[in-house]
Design a protein around this motif. Sequence first.
Motif, PDB file in Angstrom:
ATOM      1  N   ALA A  18      33.930  49.337  48.477  1.00 16.89           N
ATOM      2  CA  ALA A  18      34.820  48.409  49.168  1.00 16.89           C
ATOM      3  C   ALA A  18      36.108  49.117  49.544  1.00 16.89           C
ATOM      4  CB  ALA A  18      35.102  47.190  48.305  1.00 16.89           C
ATOM      5  N   SER A  19      36.797  48.560  50.536  1.00 12.61           N
ATOM      6  CA  SER A  19      38.076  49.123  50.987  1.00 12.61           C
ATOM      7  C   SER A  19      39.112  49.043  49.880  1.00 12.61           C
ATOM      8  CB  SER A  19      38.555  48.377  52.228  1.00 12.61           C
ATOM      9  OG  SER A  19      38.583  46.974  51.978  1.00 12.61           O
ATOM     10  N   THR A  20      39.275  47.877  49.298  1.00 10.48           N
ATOM     11  CA  THR A  20      40.190  47.662  48.171  1.00 10.48           C
ATOM     12  C   THR A  20      39.584  46.604  47.262  1.00 10.48           C
ATOM     13  OG1 THR A  20      41.408  45.915  49.326  1.00 10.48           O
ATOM     14  CG2 THR A  20      42.237  48.182  49.567  1.00 10.48           C
ATOM     15  N   VAL A  21      40.073  46.541  46.030  1.00 15.40           N
ATOM     16  CA  VAL A  21      39.631  45.516  45.091  1.00 15.40           C
ATOM     17  C   VAL A  21      40.854  44.952  44.394  1.00 15.40           C
ATOM     18  CG1 VAL A  21      37.385  46.572  44.730  1.00 15.40           C
ATOM     19  CG2 VAL A  21      39.256  47.147  43.190  1.00 15.40           C
ATOM     20  N   LYS A  22      40.766  43.693  44.021  1.00 13.17           N
ATOM     21  CA  LYS A  22      41.889  43.047  43.333  1.00 13.17           C
ATOM     22  C   LYS A  22      42.043  43.597  41.921  1.00 13.17           C
ATOM     23  CE  LYS A  22      42.803  38.946  44.540  1.00 13.17           C
ATOM     24  NZ  LYS A  22      42.811  37.481  44.786  1.00 13.17           N
ATOM     25  N   ARG A  23      40.933  43.845  41.243  1.00 11.11           N
ATOM     26  CA  ARG A  23      40.892  44.475  39.926  1.00 11.11           C
ATOM     27  C   ARG A  23      39.433  44.796  39.637  1.00 11.11           C
ATOM     28  NH1 ARG A  23      39.050  40.309  36.875  1.00 11.11           N
ATOM     29  NH2 ARG A  23      39.608  38.215  37.596  1.00 11.11           N
ATOM     30  N   TYR A  24      39.204  45.480  38.516  1.00  9.19           N
ATOM     31  CA  TYR A  24      37.849  45.968  38.239  1.00  9.19           C
ATOM     32  C   TYR A  24      36.837  44.825  38.142  1.00  9.19           C
ATOM     33  CZ  TYR A  24      33.887  48.061  35.874  1.00  9.19           C
ATOM     34  OH  TYR A  24      32.620  48.466  35.544  1.00  9.19           O
ATOM     35  N   GLY A  25      37.199  43.736  37.489  1.00 10.73           N
ATOM     36  CA  GLY A  25      36.281  42.617  37.331  1.00 10.73           C
ATOM     37  C   GLY A  25      35.905  41.947  38.630  1.00 10.73           C
ATOM     38  N   LEU A  26      36.617  42.244  39.696  1.00 15.09           N
ATOM     39  CA  LEU A  26      36.300  41.725  41.034  1.00 15.09           C
ATOM     40  C   LEU A  26      35.954  42.880  41.965  1.00 15.09           C
ATOM     41  CD1 LEU A  26      39.130  39.062  41.285  1.00 15.09           C
ATOM     42  CD2 LEU A  26      36.680  38.582  41.106  1.00 15.09           C
ATOM     43  N   GLY A  27      35.368  43.935  41.416  1.00 14.69           N
ATOM     44  CA  GLY A  27      35.014  45.105  42.201  1.00 14.69           C
ATOM     45  C   GLY A  27      33.789  44.883  43.060  1.00 14.69           C
ATOM     46  N   ALA A  28      33.458  45.909  43.835  1.00 15.15           N
ATOM     47  CA  ALA A  28      32.315  45.806  44.748  1.00 15.15           C
ATOM     48  C   ALA A  28      31.008  45.580  44.004  1.00 15.15           C
ATOM     49  CB  ALA A  28      32.230  47.076  45.602  1.00 15.15           C
ATOM     50  N   HIS A  29      30.925  46.067  42.763  1.00 19.21           N
ATOM     51  CA  HIS A  29      29.697  45.914  41.984  1.00 19.21           C
ATOM     52  C   HIS A  29      29.436  44.462  41.601  1.00 19.21           C
ATOM     53  CE1 HIS A  29      32.914  46.091  39.043  1.00 19.21           C
ATOM     54  NE2 HIS A  29      32.100  45.594  38.132  1.00 19.21           N
ATOM     55  N   ARG A  30      30.424  43.576  41.789  1.00 18.14           N
ATOM     56  CA  ARG A  30      30.233  42.153  41.504  1.00 18.14           C
ATOM     57  C   ARG A  30      29.867  41.360  42.750  1.00 18.14           C
ATOM     58  NH1 ARG A  30      29.141  41.213  36.579  1.00 18.14           N
ATOM     59  NH2 ARG A  30      29.843  39.065  36.788  1.00 18.14           N
ATOM     60  N   ALA A  31      29.667  42.037  43.854  1.00 17.71           N
ATOM     61  CA  ALA A  31      29.388  41.352  45.128  1.00 17.71           C
ATOM     62  C   ALA A  31      27.900  41.118  45.302  1.00 17.71           C
ATOM     63  CB  ALA A  31      29.947  42.159  46.292  1.00 17.71           C
ATOM     64  N   ARG A  32      27.265  40.525  44.336  1.00 11.43           N
ATOM     65  CA  ARG A  32      25.823  40.299  44.373  1.00 11.43           C
ATOM     66  C   ARG A  32      25.534  38.813  44.519  1.00 11.43           C
ATOM     67  NH1 ARG A  32      23.142  44.876  42.511  1.00 11.43           N
ATOM     68  NH2 ARG A  32      24.511  46.474  41.601  1.00 11.43           N
ATOM     69  N   LEU A  33      24.596  38.482  45.377  1.00 15.13           N
ATOM     70  CA  LEU A  33      24.247  37.086  45.613  1.00 15.13           C
ATOM     71  C   LEU A  33      23.928  36.393  44.292  1.00 15.13           C
ATOM     72  CD1 LEU A  33      23.810  35.253  48.173  1.00 15.13           C
ATOM     73  CD2 LEU A  33      21.362  35.589  47.797  1.00 15.13           C
ATOM     74  N   ASN A  34      24.532  35.226  44.081  1.00 15.88           N
ATOM     75  CA  ASN A  34      24.291  34.361  42.919  1.00 15.88           C
ATOM     76  C   ASN A  34      24.788  34.932  41.594  1.00 15.88           C
ATOM     77  OD1 ASN A  34      23.053  32.061  44.135  1.00 15.88           O
ATOM     78  ND2 ASN A  34      21.181  33.240  44.409  1.00 15.88           N
ATOM     79  N   ILE A  35      25.557  36.002  41.608  1.00 18.32           N
ATOM     80  CA  ILE A  35      26.087  36.505  40.339  1.00 18.32           C
ATOM     81  C   ILE A  35      27.038  35.466  39.760  1.00 18.32           C
ATOM     82  CG2 ILE A  35      28.187  37.693  41.116  1.00 18.32           C
ATOM     83  CD1 ILE A  35      27.248  40.066  39.338  1.00 18.32           C
ATOM     84  N   GLN A  36      26.998  35.321  38.433  1.00 16.69           N
ATOM     85  CA  GLN A  36      27.775  34.287  37.760  1.00 16.69           C
ATOM     86  C   GLN A  36      28.946  34.904  37.008  1.00 16.69           C
ATOM     87  OE1 GLN A  36      26.632  30.705  38.005  1.00 16.69           O
ATOM     88  NE2 GLN A  36      25.862  31.950  39.692  1.00 16.69           N
ATOM     89  N   ALA A  37      30.078  34.221  37.056  1.00 17.91           N
ATOM     90  CA  ALA A  37      31.255  34.677  36.330  1.00 17.91           C
ATOM     91  C   ALA A  37      31.124  34.352  34.848  1.00 17.91           C
ATOM     92  CB  ALA A  37      32.515  34.025  36.895  1.00 17.91           C
ATOM     93  N   GLY A  38      31.888  35.058  34.017  1.00 15.34           N
ATOM     94  CA  GLY A  38      31.892  34.781  32.595  1.00 15.34           C
ATOM     95  C   GLY A  38      32.614  33.484  32.278  1.00 15.34           C
ATOM     96  N   VAL A  39      32.483  33.046  31.030  1.00 21.30           N
ATOM     97  CA  VAL A  39      33.166  31.827  30.588  1.00 21.30           C
ATOM     98  C   VAL A  39      34.668  31.986  30.762  1.00 21.30           C
ATOM     99  CG1 VAL A  39      33.591  30.311  28.629  1.00 21.30           C
ATOM    100  CG2 VAL A  39      31.316  31.286  28.982  1.00 21.30           C
ATOM    101  N   ASN A  40      35.174  33.143  30.402  1.00 20.45           N
ATOM    102  CA  ASN A  40      36.593  33.433  30.589  1.00 20.45           C
ATOM    103  C   ASN A  40      36.755  34.261  31.858  1.00 20.45           C
ATOM    104  OD1 ASN A  40      37.244  32.259  28.026  1.00 20.45           O
ATOM    105  ND2 ASN A  40      36.492  34.131  27.061  1.00 20.45           N
ATOM    106  N   GLU A  41      37.213  33.624  32.924  1.00 19.08           N
ATOM    107  CA  GLU A  41      37.419  34.350  34.174  1.00 19.08           C
ATOM    108  C   GLU A  41      38.604  35.310  34.027  1.00 19.08           C
ATOM    109  OE1 GLU A  41      37.345  32.028  37.739  1.00 19.08           O
ATOM    110  OE2 GLU A  41      36.024  30.534  36.856  1.00 19.08           O
ATOM    111  N   ASN A  42      38.766  36.133  35.011  1.00 19.63           N
ATOM    112  CA  ASN A  42      39.805  37.157  34.996  1.00 19.63           C
ATOM    113  C   ASN A  42      39.552  38.223  33.933  1.00 19.63           C
ATOM    114  OD1 ASN A  42      41.291  35.800  37.050  1.00 19.63           O
ATOM    115  ND2 ASN A  42      42.149  34.437  35.490  1.00 19.63           N
ATOM    116  N   ASP A  43      38.267  38.479  33.653  1.00 21.41           N
ATOM    117  CA  ASP A  43      37.926  39.565  32.753  1.00 21.41           C
ATOM    118  C   ASP A  43      37.084  40.589  33.507  1.00 21.41           C
ATOM    119  OD1 ASP A  43      35.511  38.324  33.056  1.00 21.41           O
ATOM    120  OD2 ASP A  43      35.343  37.634  30.992  1.00 21.41           O
ATOM    121  N   PHE A  44      36.286  41.368  32.800  1.00 22.23           N
ATOM    122  CA  PHE A  44      35.466  42.397  33.436  1.00 22.23           C
ATOM    123  C   PHE A  44      34.295  41.817  34.212  1.00 22.23           C
ATOM    124  CE2 PHE A  44      37.080  45.338  29.973  1.00 22.23           C
ATOM    125  CZ  PHE A  44      37.949  45.995  30.832  1.00 22.23           C
TER     126      PHE A  44
END
Length: 770
Positions: free
Chosen positions: A161-187
């Motif tokens: 990706a061009s830029t990322v907000k932080r690691y937990g919102l990196g390009a590797h999380r850009a997968r269809l239907n991927i689910q966030a953890g119970v505690n958001e703003n983490d890895f």
Amino acid sequence: MTSFVEKASFAQLCLTLCAFDLTLLGDITWALPMEEQDYYLQEIINRDHYYSFPDPEEEYSPFTEQPREEETEPPLETEEPQRFKLGKKELKMKKANKKDKSTLETPPVKNGNKKGEKNRKSNERTPDGDYERRSTYEESWESCPPLGLETLKITDFQLHASTVKRYGLGAHRARLNIQAGVNENDFYDGAWCAGRNDPYQWIEVDARRLTKFTGVITQGRNSLWLSDWVTSYKVMVSNDSHAWITVKNGSGDMIFEGNSEKEIPVLNELPVPLVARYIRINPRTWYEDGSICMRLEILGCPLPDPNNYYHRRNEMTTTDNLDFKHHNYKEMRQLMKVVNEMCPNITRIYNIGKSHQGLKLYAVEISDNPGEHEVGEPEFRYMAGAHGNEVLGRELLLLLMQFMCQEYLAGNPRIVRLIKDTRIHLLPSINPDGYEKAYEVGSELGGWSLGRWTQDGIDINNNFPDLNTLLWESEDRKRVMRKVPNHHIPIPEWYLSENATVAVETRAVIAWMEKNPFVLGGNLQGGELVVAYPYDMVRSTWKTQEHTPTPDDHVFRWLAYSYASTHRLMTDARRRVCHTEDFQKEDGTVNGASWHTVAGSINDFSYLHTNCFELSIYVGCDKYPHESELPEEWENNRESLIVFMEQVHRGIKGMVRDLHGKGIPNAIISVEGVNHDIRTASDGDYWRLLNPGEYVVTAKAEGYTAATKNCAVGYDMGATRCDFTISKTNLARIKEIMEKFGKQPISLSLRRNRQRARQRRQQYRQLSTV
């Protein structure tokens, strides 16, 4: 006569023109339709190119060539996205505006399982921008399957990706239907989010080989608290990640309409397939109160490259001649019928009830004597489809019944022995109503929840009676009038009432479980890659996650590991986690309550109400994999499915008889040190799953004296025989004799109570006369 100078000038001119043509080769390659491109030439030309990443602090343009002043794009707010019409069932499949004559129409896809087809018009615009009649465009083309962002075939290293907000919102999380953890703003967050909100951001997928790209599917960010999604975007392709070509809409860049909320997937097909190695998504507009965040899947067909050993080594194939496709309700019934006709001596089709919409819940029995319970033969069950949109388990069971029929006919000794020694039941679809909803929209467009629940909105997996609370409250009380047993706990009366919120499918499954003496079972689910064992409900009321073992925890751990360890991926330490949970610390297994608490789960109910040890088997990260993925998923799970069935023959088994040799039903089998009993079936036979070791086992029944034995379980497959013969108590014999002659047996305690009552009455009379 032509002079030498003139000849030399002419030759020089020809060389110049040839060189000019070669310099244009890279550009005109993009202008050619995919049928006319020299794929291997492109691969050779671009093989030595490397990744290039701009400095995030620099003002970056996603285009290789900066436009001249007179060609500068208008400001973003003045751009008008291309208008599209909505498809049926909120799939939002975009077609080009019919009013725009220069727009190439895209083929509609009604079902993600089927490749969309449409004949091209002979009089249409070619990719180089000219209108002409060309026979090469008169043939039909098909949509390609997903590259594998959701199924993890695309690795994290292929996403940039061009830029990322932080690691937990990196390009590797850009997968269809991927689910966030119970505690958001983490890895483990629920999307790729750009570090800045401007039209110069992008996310890129490296297919690692030349690929025919045909479409893009997008979602917004998975979040309970935030609303982030992209409303429009451009698509660009490249062979080397340096020179990028934007998908055109006539003479201008094509703007694809994105999402209008964060969970429903939106498919946009490219006007014509494009061949390249890289594809890049460039968000142009986004939800005004949110940020640039995306989850996506790319549709693409990798082109064959016999010279690339890496891809050939990693491509999964199967030699099994099975029906690898998604089956709707009618097709599922037909397939069962075909299997039954191929193997009529070992199969039987029956139904356990009906769904809310009246669809029969069909099951297939596989046994050497179908239709009957054979004394001493354990019964096993697989169920799938409690969540209608988790379809891989359904297809695996349909494949399993085909496979076992074929292998039995071929004389495979392992399968023949399993069928002769076991009565196997396969129930592929507990929630057919929900499945039909998911099937209608297809494998990529249903999202995470469409079809999960029954027609009346009930989650079958959590719809069973909560017997855990009854057991634990009884154990926690110091004084109880009637102690709740540690097994075969009865269903509460409120649950049996007509007003209880219980699905008709759940009631049908309960009746099925009570009718057959199942010993071991697995319910196949999706969305993760792990085997979960009971308890599924935490004992502490104030916690949502807590390791809560059953008295048979050691057995359940082995059963779970038997499946996970033989699966191709579950215990692979190198594999990426599906969403947020890493189950490698327990070798692909997990205690259900330590994962997330569930009251009234099918696993806990089965363990506490019947003899059956039930586990939940999550067979894949993708709940609804594309049809093209089914052969590989079958290879991933085939051995595990068979090994898990074989575990029904581990432990002890036997008969409990009276002195006349008659089987005693409902006799209790207790194992010293394990606070969970089982009961004999109607013929007096039983099966008790145990790990290798020596055990003190007791058999008892009402009216009989208890008998105790030492029973040893070995490491070899096959249950240890441990029979019991018990005799009636003296009181039971007296009762039989009295009943035989038409008299009621005398109860000594009742006689004493009556005598004491008479004495009290006499004393009362004496006091009253004084």
